[in-house]
Design a protein around this motif. Structure first.
Motif, PDB file in Angstrom:
ATOM      1  N   UNK A 368       0.831  -1.208   0.000  1.00 54.53           N
ATOM      2  CA  UNK A 368       0.000   0.000   0.000  1.00 54.53           C
ATOM      3  C   UNK A 368       0.866   1.259   0.000  1.00 54.53           C
ATOM      4  N   UNK A 369       1.931   1.274   0.808  1.00 54.05           N
ATOM      5  CA  UNK A 369       2.833   2.421   0.805  1.00 54.05           C
ATOM      6  C   UNK A 369       3.508   2.564  -0.553  1.00 54.05           C
ATOM      7  N   UNK A 370       3.885   1.438  -1.155  1.00 58.75           N
ATOM      8  CA  UNK A 370       4.505   1.488  -2.478  1.00 58.75           C
ATOM      9  C   UNK A 370       3.548   2.070  -3.513  1.00 58.75           C
ATOM     10  N   UNK A 371       2.282   1.686  -3.436  1.00 57.23           N
ATOM     11  CA  UNK A 371       1.297   2.231  -4.372  1.00 57.23           C
ATOM     12  C   UNK A 371       1.153   3.743  -4.187  1.00 57.23           C
ATOM     13  N   UNK A 372       1.110   4.193  -2.942  1.00 56.60           N
ATOM     14  CA  UNK A 372       0.943   5.628  -2.677  1.00 56.60           C
ATOM     15  C   UNK A 372       2.176   6.401  -3.153  1.00 56.60           C
ATOM     16  N   UNK A 373       3.374   5.830  -2.948  1.00 52.69           N
ATOM     17  CA  UNK A 373       4.592   6.496  -3.391  1.00 52.69           C
ATOM     18  C   UNK A 373       4.665   6.597  -4.920  1.00 52.69           C
ATOM     19  N   UNK A 374       4.121   5.619  -5.595  1.00 55.17           N
ATOM     20  CA  UNK A 374       4.207   5.622  -7.060  1.00 55.17           C
ATOM     21  C   UNK A 374       3.088   6.442  -7.701  1.00 55.17           C
ATOM     22  N   UNK A 387       4.057  13.430  -0.544  1.00 59.75           N
ATOM     23  CA  UNK A 387       4.164  14.517  -1.520  1.00 59.75           C
ATOM     24  C   UNK A 387       5.181  15.588  -1.097  1.00 59.75           C
ATOM     25  N   UNK A 388       5.267  15.872   0.187  1.00 61.03           N
ATOM     26  CA  UNK A 388       6.078  17.011   0.631  1.00 61.03           C
ATOM     27  C   UNK A 388       7.436  16.608   1.199  1.00 61.03           C
ATOM     28  N   UNK A 389       7.654  15.340   1.530  1.00 64.53           N
ATOM     29  CA  UNK A 389       8.934  14.931   2.112  1.00 64.53           C
ATOM     30  C   UNK A 389       9.578  13.801   1.302  1.00 64.53           C
ATOM     31  N   UNK A 390       8.880  12.660   1.183  1.00 61.09           N
ATOM     32  CA  UNK A 390       9.509  11.490   0.584  1.00 61.09           C
ATOM     33  C   UNK A 390       9.902  11.720  -0.873  1.00 61.09           C
ATOM     34  N   UNK A 391       8.959  12.116  -1.693  1.00 61.52           N
ATOM     35  CA  UNK A 391       9.270  12.241  -3.114  1.00 61.52           C
ATOM     36  C   UNK A 391      10.286  13.356  -3.388  1.00 61.52           C
TER      37      UNK A 391
END
Length: 841
Positions: A368-374, A387-391
């Motif tokens: 689920x985290x992978x889907x949100x990151x992609x 959106x504001x930190x990881x990417x």
């Protein structure tokens, strides 16, 4: 009705007419039949009663006094018959009301016994005769199962309100949840206009996926990684120094000194060395997972046990098979994280010191985290962090620290690119990590955020050393590995065990035939009271079991008892105590049936250094759960707690009618006209108790030496593991079972089970006993065998075909049962119908 005379029918008609407002639909139909005179016999005419009340009919008559007197007599007899019929009617209603009250009291007692505030009676079977429902009703908390066990209550219940509201406490492994519990339920119900799957077919493409909540514990770990990543994002000098030291792969020397500044610097260098070692460990295990996957393309070595026996075991490794299997699971886990954020996400996790939390996360939460990151999905608790930190941080690292597979693996890795794979760009990185087989639905294409965008100006490049961290041998991965279930049938496991020979295997042949009607299961559909009555009667007889003095006498008594294929004397039992029969500590005792297949096997006991600490480990992991008690005490039937940690495939959604290709995002695809469901409802899932109770992780670590010993014993017992590996080796995310090759484990505390069969087990189960006290022998009803076990003793038997229960006990007791889900055969066969889909890998 044809047997009644005219007078009785007229009385019934009058009673129904006088009480027409109180009639039920059934009585109204009966009244209509009376009026029409149907089914009354040929030539019969129903007398039509007068509309005048019964007791006034003779007063209003114009007849003579004599006729009036005769009418009075006839009316009196008519009233007497009516009173009798009415009394019977009222008596029947009183009896029915009493039955309803009795059933209500009985249900209340059951609810109190099970401590279940939402008790509902058990549902019946399906209309098909002799068939059980495929979709089993999920067991509620504190509800009793057929063995008498109830779900172990969680240690503590923590409510976390993080934007998502109350739905954070729902379980991802629970059955299909309501769409109202999802924060983006409005968009979930809107089919996508650019759907590749027609909405008129069995499946529809929706605008957004249906994602059940991520566990709060893991959400907090993700938030900590984001918080620690802010320093890397804001401070360029710190980012260049820390990442450069970790990527160098060199352990920093401590030097010499004794003052406070030197000791403080030593701690700093030790922290850096830990980060270097953790990152090197992650890369090494990812390489191991890729190497094992490439070996699976060989038809002669399609399973982990075969690969271990051919390529690793001949070199006399200093580690066990379970440890090697655990490394493979960790490697596949980090490969999934690589699909989420590449190798740079691994750096962020190492920097935040959350490696353990990210490795222990469930495959569902990672996906689920992978889907949100992609896909940058909005409306979820971690969407702002993504959106504001990881990417942005991942894009910053990719531009400043370009990495490739030559630096990390020094290999022609996975056969994607001949010479090198550039991990700096999402396209090549996703292709690299996407080649790892997850036995799950593939992730959709990544939505770019800042790649090659002029708005994000990179900082001055840093000098990055290029020596490899862990040199590895070149290996390639075929895109079409051999089918894992080719030529494999789960029912062959007993035949495989029967072929085992050797001086450490003693076999006792008998004439037992479990297919005979005399050995049929007699408790199917029985109520709890009936089952308890049956169990107590059999316990009284089994406690008087004949106790042989040596092994030859035991063989003679058992053969004599099963001479006709079933137990000749239902009141006769034979006791099996391997310690008193003189069996060596390394010998297997096989009890064979008429088909030369084992129905029970006594395994060698656990070594003394582990056996002495088994009960202490259980009490340390679950304090105040194991109690010193006598199971005979108490007015209610004995109940015990159970913790289920099993991969279940039951009730999983089948995909035989799903489209084979043309689906760009399977996460948004769902059944047309049905309630939205999680994509993981189509795959085997871990039981909710295991994912929500942190004590299980503690117990698993404590019992690791015992699990390694039992795995080695099963490897001796079943040299050809391919019979059951078709399910274990190809579970989603390749999780590691506690005892290879069983797919799950159940821990029973204070267990004294009633008579039952484990119809959900696949052929056999392994029982490990832990007991400080007396009693608790395991009784096998059909062969008439009473097995006395001590702490560290283990037994393998056909739990799905033999009725078994425990005798009463005093003291402390627990049992650990290793088994596999019977419905897992559908996953081993064709991945529940999803195996041939292009969006499943």
């Amino acid at each position: 009705m044809d047997e009644l005379d005219g007078e009785s029918l007229r009385v019934l008609q009058q009673i129904l007419s006088d009480n027409e407002s109180l009639l039920t639909p059934g009585l109204l139909s009966f009244q209509a039949k009376l009026k029409s005179g149907s089914s009354m016999g040929p030539g019969f005419t129903l007398p039509t009663p007068s509309s005048t009340p019964l007791r006034q009919r003779h007063v209003e008559s114009d007849e003579s006094d004599a006729e009036a007197e005769s009418n009075v007599d006839s009316d009196a007899s008519y009233d007497a018959a009516a009173a009798v019929a009415l009394a019977k009617w009222r008596e029947r209603n009183v009896r029915r009301a009493a039955d309803r009250r009795r059933n209500k009291r009985r249900n209340k007692r059951r609810r109190l016994d099970s401590n279940d505030e939402e008790y509902r009676p058990e549902r019946g079977r399906t209309a098909e005769a002799g068939q059980r429902r495929r979709r089993r009703r999920p067991r509620r908390s504190n509800s009793s199962c057929h063995r008498g066990g109830v779900v172990l209550p969680p240690l503590n219940v923590v409510t976390m309100n993080v934007e998502a509201g109350d739905h954070m406490n729902a379980s991802p492994s629970s059955p299909v949840a309501s769409s109202s519990n999802h924060e983006s339920s409005a968009s979930n119900g809107v089919p996508s206009s650019s759907s590749n799957v027609p909405s008129s077919g069995p499946y529809t493409m929706y605008a957004e996926p249906y994602l059940t909540p991520i566990k709060p514990v893991f959400l907090r770990a993700v938030a900590r990684v984001a918080g620690q990543g802010l320093k890397l994002l804001e401070d360029h000098d710190y980012r260049a120094t820390w990442v450069g030291d970790v990527l160098s792969g060199k352990m920093l020397a401590f030097g010499e000194g004794s003052d406070l500044a030197f000791v403080s610097n030593r701690c700093y260098l030790a922290e850096k060395n830990v980060a270097c070692a953790q990152f090197a460990r992650i890369i090494a295990m990812v390489a191991l997972a890729g190497k094992i996957q490439s070996c699976k393309t060989d038809d002669r070595a399609g399973y982990l046990t075969s690969i271990w026996q051919r390529f690793v075991e001949p070199h006399n490794p200093r580690y066990t098979f379970n440890a090697w299997r655990r490394w493979h699971t960790i490697g596949v886990t980090w490969a999934r994280w690589g699909q989420a954020g590449g190798v740079y996400l691994m750096l962020l996790v190492v920097h935040a010191k959350e490696v353990s939390a990210f490795e222990k996360a469930s495959f569902q939460d990672i996906s689920k985290v992978a889907y949100i990151l992609r896909r940058l999905t909005e409306g979820l608790p971690i969407s702002p962090l993504v959106r504001h930190i990881f990417r942005p941080l991942l894009d910053r690292l990719r531009q400043e620290f370009p990495l490739n597979t030559v630096q990390l693996l020094d290999a022609n890795v996975l056969g994607i690119v001949k010479d090198n794979v550039d991990l700096q760009y999402w396209s090549s990185s996703d292709k690299f990590f996407g080649a790892f087989k997850m036995n799950s639905f593939t992730l959709p294409e990544r939505i770019p955020l800042a790649l090659d965008e002029p708005s994000l100006e990179p900082d001055p490049p840093s000098s990055i050393p290029t020596p490899p961290l862990t040199p590895a041998s070149p290996y390639r991965l075929s895109s079409s590995p051999a089918s894992p279930s080719k030529g494999v049938h789960w029912n062959d496991v007993l035949t495989v065990i029967a072929r085992v020979q050797g001086p450490n295997h003693h076999k006792v042949p008998t004439c037992l035939n479990l297919a005979l009607p005399q050995n049929a299961f007699t408790l199917r559909g029985a109520s709890s009271s009936t089952t308890m009555t049956y169990t107590e009667k059999r316990r009284a007889l089994a406690s008087l079991a004949l106790e042989p003095s040596d092994l030859p006498e035991f063989e003679e008594q058992l053969k004599k008892q099963l001479l006709r294929g079933y137990r000749v004397d239902p009141a006769r039992y034979v006791l099996l105590d391997r310690h008193k029969l003189g069996l060596e500590s390394d010998k297997f005792l096989h009890l064979m049936d008429i088909h030369n297949q084992p129905f029970a096997i006594s395994l060698p006991p656990v070594p003394k250094q582990h056996r002495d600490n088994l009960m202490a480990f259980l009490e340390a992991a679950f304090p105040d759960v194991i109690q010193n008690q006598d199971s005979r005490n108490g007015t209610r039937p004995h109940r015990f707690h159970a913790l289920h940690c099993t991969m279940y495939n039951r009730s999983a959604r089948r995909g035989h009618d799903a489209p084979v290709d043309g689906v760009d995002d399977a996460w948004r695809m769902d059944k047309t006209g049905q309630k939205r469901s999680d994509i993981f409802q189509s795959m085997p899932r871990m039981a909710k108790e295991a994912t929500s109770d942190e004590r299980w992780d503690t117990l698993r670590e404590l019992l690791q030496p015992i699990s390694d010993f039992l795995t080695e014993q099963m490897r001796i017992l079943i040299p050809d593991f391919t019979v059951l590996d078709a399910y274990i080796d190809f579970l989603p995310g390749c999780p590691q079972p506690s005892v290879y090759h069983f797919g799950g484990v159940v821990v029973n505390f204070n267990a004294c089970s009633r008579g039952h069969r484990d119809h959900g087990d696949q052929n056999i189960c392994l029982v490990l006993s832990a007991h400080e006290g007396t009693g608790a022998e395991l009784v096998m009803e059909e062969p008439g065998l009473v097995v006395r076990t001590y702490t560290g003793d283990s037994l393998v038997f056909q739990s799905c075909r033999i009725t078994h229960f425990n005798l009463h006990y005093t003291g402390k007791r627990a049992s650990i049962v290793f088994h596999s889900d019977r419905d897992g055969s559908a996953w081993a066969k064709d991945r529940n119908g999803w195996g041939n889909k292009t969006y499943f890998y």
